[in-house]
Design a protein around this motif. Structure first.
Motif, short mmCIF file in Angstrom:
data_model
loop_
_atom_site.label_atom_id
_atom_site.label_comp_id
_atom_site.label_asym_id
_atom_site.label_seq_id
_atom_site.Cartn_x
_atom_site.Cartn_y
_atom_site.Cartn_z
N GLY A 145 1.59 14.79 -4.58
CA GLY A 145 0.68 13.84 -4.04
C GLY A 145 0.26 14.10 -2.60
O GLY A 145 1.21 14.46 -1.68
N GLY A 146 -0.89 13.90 -2.20
CA GLY A 146 -1.37 13.93 -1.03
C GLY A 146 -1.71 15.31 -0.33
O GLY A 146 -2.32 16.21 -1.13
N ALA A 147 -1.33 15.49 0.80
CA ALA A 147 -1.68 16.97 1.43
C ALA A 147 -0.44 17.83 1.28
O ALA A 147 0.54 17.66 1.79
CB ALA A 147 -2.05 16.91 2.88
N SER A 187 1.01 -1.21 -0.08
CA SER A 187 0.03 0.02 0.02
C SER A 187 1.02 1.25 -0.13
O SER A 187 2.12 1.04 0.26
CB SER A 187 -0.93 -0.16 1.17
OG SER A 187 -0.18 0.19 2.39
N HIS A 188 0.32 2.36 -0.43
CA HIS A 188 0.93 3.64 -0.36
C HIS A 188 0.73 4.08 1.25
O HIS A 188 1.83 4.35 1.86
CB HIS A 188 0.51 4.63 -1.24
CG HIS A 188 1.03 5.89 -0.91
ND1 HIS A 188 2.23 6.09 -0.86
CD2 HIS A 188 0.53 7.34 -0.95
CE1 HIS A 188 2.50 7.64 -0.86
NE2 HIS A 188 1.51 8.20 -1.24
N HIS A 189 -0.48 4.06 1.66
CA HIS A 189 -0.60 4.72 3.21
C HIS A 189 -0.06 3.46 4.02
O HIS A 189 -0.83 2.44 4.06
CB HIS A 189 -1.90 5.08 3.30
CG HIS A 189 -2.13 6.42 2.78
ND1 HIS A 189 -3.36 6.89 2.06
CD2 HIS A 189 -1.14 7.49 2.46
CE1 HIS A 189 -3.40 7.95 1.11
NE2 HIS A 189 -1.97 8.29 1.64
N PRO A 190 0.56 3.80 4.96
CA PRO A 190 0.77 2.84 6.27
C PRO A 190 -0.57 2.44 7.00
O PRO A 190 -1.18 3.46 7.26
CB PRO A 190 1.78 3.44 6.97
CG PRO A 190 2.49 4.17 6.18
CD PRO A 190 1.51 4.87 5.64
N GLY A 211 -8.30 16.47 -4.38
CA GLY A 211 -8.51 15.60 -3.46
C GLY A 211 -7.27 14.48 -3.27
O GLY A 211 -6.46 14.23 -4.03
N HIS A 212 -7.05 14.18 -2.05
CA HIS A 212 -5.93 13.27 -1.44
C HIS A 212 -5.92 12.09 -2.27
O HIS A 212 -4.92 11.77 -2.89
CB HIS A 212 -6.26 13.05 -0.13
CG HIS A 212 -4.69 12.67 0.69
ND1 HIS A 212 -4.19 13.07 1.65
CD2 HIS A 212 -4.08 11.69 0.39
CE1 HIS A 212 -3.03 12.47 1.89
NE2 HIS A 212 -3.15 11.47 1.20
N TYR A 213 -7.00 11.20 -2.27
CA TYR A 213 -6.79 9.83 -2.78
C TYR A 213 -6.93 10.14 -4.36
O TYR A 213 -5.99 9.33 -4.94
CB TYR A 213 -8.33 9.19 -2.47
CG TYR A 213 -8.42 7.92 -3.32
CD1 TYR A 213 -7.80 6.54 -2.88
CD2 TYR A 213 -8.79 7.72 -4.61
CE1 TYR A 213 -7.93 5.60 -3.38
CE2 TYR A 213 -8.79 6.69 -5.30
CZ TYR A 213 -8.64 5.51 -4.68
OH TYR A 213 -8.42 4.15 -5.36
N ALA A 265 4.90 1.98 1.23
CA ALA A 265 6.03 2.88 0.88
C ALA A 265 5.16 4.29 0.89
O ALA A 265 4.43 4.38 -0.12
CB ALA A 265 6.65 2.44 -0.50
N HIS A 266 5.61 5.04 1.86
CA HIS A 266 4.72 6.31 1.80
C HIS A 266 5.39 7.57 1.41
O HIS A 266 5.93 7.68 0.45
CB HIS A 266 4.13 6.42 3.13
CG HIS A 266 2.99 7.62 3.41
ND1 HIS A 266 3.22 8.22 4.82
CD2 HIS A 266 2.18 7.96 2.83
CE1 HIS A 266 2.13 9.02 4.57
NE2 HIS A 266 1.66 8.95 3.51
N THR A 267 5.97 8.35 2.64
CA THR A 267 6.74 9.44 2.40
C THR A 267 8.00 9.08 1.60
O THR A 267 8.60 10.19 1.03
CB THR A 267 6.85 10.36 3.58
OG1 THR A 267 7.44 9.71 4.78
CG2 THR A 267 5.53 10.95 4.06
N SER A 271 -5.16 12.12 -5.88
CA SER A 271 -3.84 12.72 -6.31
C SER A 271 -2.83 11.62 -6.24
O SER A 271 -2.00 11.24 -6.92
CB SER A 271 -3.09 13.93 -5.46
OG SER A 271 -2.97 13.39 -4.22
N GLU A 272 -3.27 10.41 -5.41
CA GLU A 272 -2.16 9.48 -5.42
C GLU A 272 -2.75 8.02 -5.91
O GLU A 272 -1.89 7.03 -5.42
CB GLU A 272 -2.02 9.16 -3.95
CG GLU A 272 -1.40 10.39 -2.99
CD GLU A 272 -1.09 10.23 -1.63
OE1 GLU A 272 -1.85 9.63 -0.90
OE2 GLU A 272 -0.08 10.84 -1.14
N GLN A 273 -3.86 8.00 -6.49
CA GLN A 273 -4.43 6.65 -7.06
C GLN A 273 -3.37 6.11 -7.98
O GLN A 273 -3.39 4.78 -8.10
CB GLN A 273 -5.77 7.11 -7.87
CG GLN A 273 -5.56 7.81 -9.02
CD GLN A 273 -6.97 8.38 -9.73
OE1 GLN A 273 -7.67 7.54 -10.00
NE2 GLN A 273 -7.15 9.56 -9.56
ZN LIG Z 1 -1.33 10.54 1.10
#
Ligand SMILES: [Zn+2]
Length: 364
Positions: free
Chosen positions: A285-287, A64-67, A326-328, A99-101, A330-332
């Motif tokens: 991407g994200g916030a 996933s992107h977000h933990p 939108g957050h999602y 794998a996030h930031t 931007s990261e889809q």
């Molecule tokens: Zn995010």
């Protein structure tokens, strides 16, 4: 046989964990590095529906992107979704990696994928960060090429569109082996002079340990001489956001419609169209509201990110257009990065995109 740790290694080769922000919790959050991977399921978020999908379809590694887990867990009771996901994952021997930031902070990461989707050219990191170091070491002439190649193969010496950059100069090293030493050349108790090559290579911070480890492993000397100097230069290929250009200017409203279509947005919240047309575009991407001033300083006409608060929109200050998609949304496309990384290294491995839309936000 592909183990969880093999997949982790190839992901972290691309987006090292050391690049993650201090608040983050990227990496393997649940599972066993030594377990064999049957197949992989890719998602932006880990939810119960995603866990159920993995179990039903026999995927034992979720990327996933977000933990799934951000904060410490003191009780593992099924009274919230994160805990229920963990309990179910453990019961079914699932492995969960995020794998996030760290993925936000590499040149070909989350924001670059957004920029690619919009057709931006001449991409560079919007806000470069991360230190650069100069690694210097001395090797006997006959061994210099082998040692240099091993360090460069770690990814050091990468400058712009050039890889394997180094500077090498000739000189003489001297040393006297003392009792107990096992010198590669020279004799115990005698001062020896050895023709050596001094090699200097620029290394980003996140590769430094790997380079030094490799250097020590391949260097023929019992005590290789090496030193590291921290440079004032910022690493231009790590950091948040991307800035790029459109091949030709596009009328602002038309381009925003293109953004809306590209990211399948129900709405885009944006500031006044103070620029008649768009040429330079910043994305994060994200916030990414905290990078507004950077986008202005880098002369972006448009800044695309997610999660803007009301007052943050005022920071556009008629100097650029802010578009909150939108957050999602931007990261889809982040899942595509995982897919390409795995299948490029391990062709024919079963990697599937989750069919669950995990975006918790809907618009009426
Ligand atoms: Zn995010």
């Amino acid at each position: 046989m592909t183990l969880v740790k093999d997949i982790v290694a190839l992901l972290e080769d691309f987006a090292p964990l050391s690049l993650q922000e201090s608040y983050d919790n990227a990496g393997l959050v649940c599972g066993n590095p030594e377990a064999e991977v049957a197949s992989i399921l890719l998602t932006v978020d880990v939810t119960e529906a995603v866990i159920d999908e993995a179990i039903a379809e026999g995927h034992n590694l979720i990327i996933s992107h977000h933990p799934l887990v951000f904060q410490g867990i003191k009780k593992l009771l099924p009274d919230n979704e994160v805990n229920r996901c963990l309990i179910k994952a453990i019961r079914h021997d699932l492995n969960i990696y995020s794998a996030h930031t760290n993925l936000d902070s590499v040149l070909q990461g989350v924001s670059s994928r957004m920029a690619d989707k919009l057709g931006l050219i001449n991409q560079s990191i919007l806000q470069p960060s991360g230190r650069l170091f100069s690694l210097t070491f001395y090797t006997p002439e006959n061994e210099a090429e082998k040692v240099r190649a091993a360090v460069l193969d770690c990814g050091a010496g990468h400058i712009g569109n050039y890889s394997h950059c180094s500077f090498n100069s000739r000189g003489n090293g001297t040393f006297q082996a003392l009792d107990g030493a096992r010198p590669f050349v020279g004799e115990i108790g005698k001062i020896h002079t050895e023709p050596e090559i001094k090699t200097e290579i620029t290394v980003p911070e996140y590769l430094l340990n790997r380079c030094v480890r490799t250097l020590k492993a391949v260097h023929p000397y019992e005590e290789p001489v090496w030193n590291v100097v921290c440079l004032d230069n910022t690493n231009p290929v790590t950091g948040l956001g991307i800035i790029g250009e459109l091949p030709a200017p596009v009328e602002s409203r038309r381009f925003l419609q293109h953004v809306k279509d590209t990211f399948h947005c129900d709405i885009i919240r944006h500031t006044p169209l103070c620029k008649p047309e768009i040429k330079r575009v910043a994305v994060c991407g994200g916030a990414g509201a905290s990078l507004t001033k950077v986008a202005i300083a880098r002369k972006a006409d448009l800044y695309i990110t997610g999660d803007y608060k009301y007052h943050d929109f005022f920071n556009a200050d008629n100097k650029l257009i802010i578009a909150d998609i939108g957050h999602y949304e931007s990261e889809q496309y982040t899942k595509e990065i995982f897919y390409e990384l795995v299948t490029k290294k391990i062709p024919n491995f079963v990697v599937r995109f989750s069919k669950v839309v995990t975006n918790p936000v809907s618009y009426l």
